[in-house]
Design an enzyme around this catalytic site. Structure first.
Site, short mmCIF file in Angstrom:
data_model
loop_
_atom_site.label_atom_id
_atom_site.label_comp_id
_atom_site.label_asym_id
_atom_site.label_seq_id
_atom_site.Cartn_x
_atom_site.Cartn_y
_atom_site.Cartn_z
N HIS A 159 1.13 -1.53 0.20
CA HIS A 159 -0.56 0.25 0.28
C HIS A 159 1.24 1.02 -0.29
CE1 HIS A 159 -3.86 -1.43 1.09
NE2 HIS A 159 -3.09 -2.83 1.22
N ASP A 367 3.27 9.25 -0.48
CA ASP A 367 1.64 8.84 -0.36
C ASP A 367 1.94 7.80 -1.32
OD1 ASP A 367 0.33 8.01 0.96
OD2 ASP A 367 -0.93 10.50 1.36
O1 LIG Z 1 -2.45 0.57 10.56
P1 LIG Z 1 -1.79 2.35 11.02
O2 LIG Z 1 -0.54 1.77 11.84
O3 LIG Z 1 -2.41 2.62 12.22
O4 LIG Z 1 -1.55 3.14 9.78
C1 LIG Z 1 -2.97 2.80 9.46
C2 LIG Z 1 -2.36 2.62 7.46
O5 LIG Z 1 -1.64 3.49 7.46
C3 LIG Z 1 -0.97 3.07 5.74
O6 LIG Z 1 -1.80 3.18 4.48
C4 LIG Z 1 -1.71 2.99 3.35
O7 LIG Z 1 -2.36 2.34 3.01
C5 LIG Z 1 -3.70 3.17 1.88
C6 LIG Z 1 -4.66 2.25 1.11
O8 LIG Z 1 -4.10 1.64 0.47
C7 LIG Z 1 -3.06 3.80 0.86
O9 LIG Z 1 -4.21 4.92 0.62
C8 LIG Z 1 -1.62 5.29 1.90
O10 LIG Z 1 -1.53 5.74 1.02
C9 LIG Z 1 -0.57 4.44 2.92
O11 LIG Z 1 0.00 5.24 3.34
C10 LIG Z 1 -0.39 1.77 5.83
O12 LIG Z 1 0.11 1.48 4.56
C11 LIG Z 1 -1.31 0.50 6.93
O13 LIG Z 1 -1.36 -0.38 6.68
C12 LIG Z 1 -1.80 1.41 8.22
O14 LIG Z 1 -3.00 0.27 8.19
O1 LIG Z 2 -10.62 10.30 11.14
C1 LIG Z 2 -10.69 10.00 10.46
C2 LIG Z 2 -9.68 9.86 9.28
C3 LIG Z 2 -9.50 8.96 8.30
N1 LIG Z 2 -10.30 8.35 7.93
C4 LIG Z 2 -9.89 7.02 7.12
O2 LIG Z 2 -8.81 6.39 7.22
C5 LIG Z 2 -8.68 6.59 6.26
C6 LIG Z 2 -7.34 7.54 5.14
O3 LIG Z 2 -6.55 6.34 4.10
P1 LIG Z 2 -5.50 7.60 3.11
O4 LIG Z 2 -5.31 6.45 2.21
O5 LIG Z 2 -5.32 9.02 3.08
O6 LIG Z 2 -4.04 7.53 4.37
P2 LIG Z 2 -3.64 6.29 5.48
O7 LIG Z 2 -3.74 7.06 6.45
O8 LIG Z 2 -3.63 5.07 5.15
O9 LIG Z 2 -1.90 7.01 5.20
C7 LIG Z 2 -9.27 7.15 4.36
O10 LIG Z 2 -10.11 6.15 4.15
C8 LIG Z 2 -9.93 8.10 5.45
O11 LIG Z 2 -11.33 8.17 5.73
C9 LIG Z 2 -11.61 8.22 8.83
O12 LIG Z 2 -11.94 7.06 8.58
N2 LIG Z 2 -11.24 8.87 10.17
#
Ligand SMILES: O=P(O)(O)OC[C@H]1O[C@H](O[C@H]2O[C@H](CO)[C@@H](O)[C@H](O)[C@H]2O)[C@H](O)[C@@H](O)[C@@H]1O
Ligand SMILES: O=c1ccn([C@@H]2O[C@H](COP(=O)(O)OP(=O)(O)O)[C@@H](O)[C@H]2O)c(=O)[nH]1
Length: 469
Positions: A159, A367
């Site tokens: 991701h 990202d």
């Molecule tokens: O599980 P956490 O440590 O709390 O972090 C939350 C997630 O963050 C990252 O999200 C990524 O996936 C998104 C969907 O494909 C993408 O849009 C975003 O750019 C990425 O940063 C992380 O990769 C996840 O594993 C985490 O669960």
């Molecule tokens: O208060 C919040 C902030 C974020 N999101 C969700 O968390 C995801 C964030 O995904 P993104 O790919 O933008 O970044 P990541 O946190 O995975 O790096 C999106 O679906 C948001 O709608 C949510 O449900 N509640």
């Protein structure tokens, strides 16, 4: 047909309406809701070290999804999640090597947890099942499953970005990691640049060979690679935005805006999201455009994330100071230019907030994709849409090139894009929005899931390469 077993570190909360922290959980949950399947991951709970693996696996059902979760003990959590995943892999894969540290003991802990996951999975898998693993926490899972004799087809979707080889090699264990990744049958990336960076390492550092259609031959394995940009359910999100358009929360927001334009940002509080640069770009916009004073407000929702990792504590401190400083410089008795909220919202509550905004400001330094950018576009009223200002370093920028693309390191350029977005004529807003919606409808979440699953299930497409992105 054989079952689909999904594995990820983070699983979505199974209770409807709870905030989903992060795009992976939101995306996988939406993707599984329709077709169902088994989903295994960490429960989010950390138990004392006296509890030693194997830890029990708890099953919960939600419609067609069976969710299996397990706890981590403190030692494993520290080494695997807080350490190697989030203090080594995350910063290096996001090109922020200055924030990375490395410790062989943490790497060993990371491999140990990957082995524990493999142990637990054995009980959930039949030989004909296909296994879809997600993200950087589990780069060594296929290797661990193979060591236990699993012959299943196993795919990995990353991701987050994949870094250029010279950046990856900052991790002393880069060779071990890459060797482990070669046990996957299929590896999917968000963008072609990520895929090319991975292939570059395999070809130059491992003596691999590129075969047609994204197949890489290395050390007796053939790994298929492909590009699968994660999408969103456009219609479901539009409905969520419309359904709550007059909710008490939206009414309160509108009343407090008093007719001012709204710039909106929503992120996990992560240094990769470029929040300090965004704040100073907004400050520059206010300094350069006194005509907009009192006519605009910027709301930043920043959800606390990984708050026991040092770099995350630092960025939180920095932003609190910056928000106070900018408000101190520009605020009037009846105008607060920047609202900074450190809390999370359920996604269905976010959608009408996006819809109420004139500008979505999404400016990560790097990202993988950034689903917030896509959700913002989906929430807009096509007849009078807001404008997306988007970092060119988000995976989403490859598809959403009708957004106003900016370089988050260019303060003046971002400030100018904000002014342009706020002043944009209706016709241009509609055109840009329609172009982005068309791409998002094509690269939907269903397509992401179906293409990856089809390529994983179908070894025949080895000869033809991964399905077209
Ligand atoms: O599980 P956490 O440590 O709390 O972090 C939350 C997630 O963050 C990252 O999200 C990524 O996936 C998104 C969907 O494909 C993408 O849009 C975003 O750019 C990425 O940063 C992380 O990769 C996840 O594993 C985490 O669960
Ligand atoms: O208060 C919040 C902030 C974020 N999101 C969700 O968390 C995801 C964030 O995904 P993104 O790919 O933008 O970044 P990541 O946190 O995975 O790096 C999106 O679906 C948001 O709608 C949510 O449900 N509640």
């Amino acid at each position: 047909m054989s079952r689909l077993i999904v594995v990820s570190n983070r699983v979505a909360p199974i209770t409807e309406g709870e905030p989903t922290a992060g795009g992976l959980a939101a995306g996988v949950m939406d993707a599984l809701r329709q077709k169902g399947g088994r989903w295994f991951g960490w429960s989010g709970n950390v138990v004392p070290d006296m509890v030693t693996p194997p830890l029990p696996v708890v099953e919960q059902r939600s419609g067609p999804i069976s969710l299996y979760t397990t706890d981590l003990n403190q030692r494993d959590y520290d080494a695997y999640y807080k350490g190697f995943s989030n203090a080594t892999l995350w910063p290096v894969f996001h090109y922020q090597t200055d924030l990375a540290h490395f410790d062989w003991a943490e790497f060993e802990g990371y491999r140990r947890v990957n082995r524990h996951f493999a142990d637990s999975l054995q009980a959930l898998m039949a030989p004909q099942d296909v296994v879809w693993v997600h993200d950087y926490h589990l780069l060594c899972l296929a290797e661990a499953l193979r060591a236990q004799g699993a012959r299943n087809r196993i795919g990995l979707f990353l991701h987050i970005p994949f870094p250029a080889p010279a950046v990856l090699m900052n991790i002393p264990a880069h060779a071990e990691l890459m060797a482990a990744m070669c046990h996957y049958d299929l590896i999917g990336f968000q963008t072609e640049s990520d895929r090319l960076a991975f292939a570059d390492y395999v070809l130059r550092e491992m003596g691999g060979e590129a075969l047609p259609g994204g197949v890489l031959a290395v050390g007796g394995h053939a790994i298929r690679t492909g590009v699968y940009p994660i999408g969103v359910h456009v219609d479901m999100l539009r409905q969520e935005a419309a359904a709550a358009a007059d909710s008490a929360q939206v009414q309160a927001l509108r009343a407090s805006l008093g007719g001012r334009a709204l710039i909106m940002s929503v992120d996990r509080l992560d240094y990769s999201k470029g929040l300090p640069q965004r704040f100073t770009a907004y400050e520059r916009f206010l300094a350069d455009n006194p005509g907009w004073h009192r006519k605009v407000e910027f709301t930043q929702i920043a959800v606390p994330s990984r708050s026991d990792v040092h770099a995350y504590q630092e960025i939180r401190r920095e932003l609190e100071g910056e928000a106070g400083r900018i408000n101190g410089r520009f605020a009037e008795l009846d105008w607060t230019p920047l609202r900074y909220l450190n809390r999370s919202f359920a996604r269905r509550d976010l959608m009408p907030l996006y819809a109420a905004a004139q500008v979505g400001l999404v400016t990560p330094l790097r990202d993988g994709m950034n689903l917030v950018a896509k959700e913002f576009v989906a929430a807009q009223d096509p007849a009078d849409p807001g404008v997306l200002v988007l970092s060119r370093f988000a995976g989403a920028a490859r598809e959403l090139d009708a957004a106003l693309l900016i370089n988050p390191h260019d303060e003046a350029g971002t400030a100018a894009a904000l002014e342009r977005a706020l002043s944009m004529r209706l016709e241009e807003r509609r055109e840009r929005h329609a172009a982005m919606m068309a791409v998002m409808r094509h690269n939907s979440l269903e397509r992401w899931r179906d293409r990856f699953e089809c390529d994983l299930r179908n070894p025949a497409s080895l000869e033809h390469g991964a399905s077209a992105a």
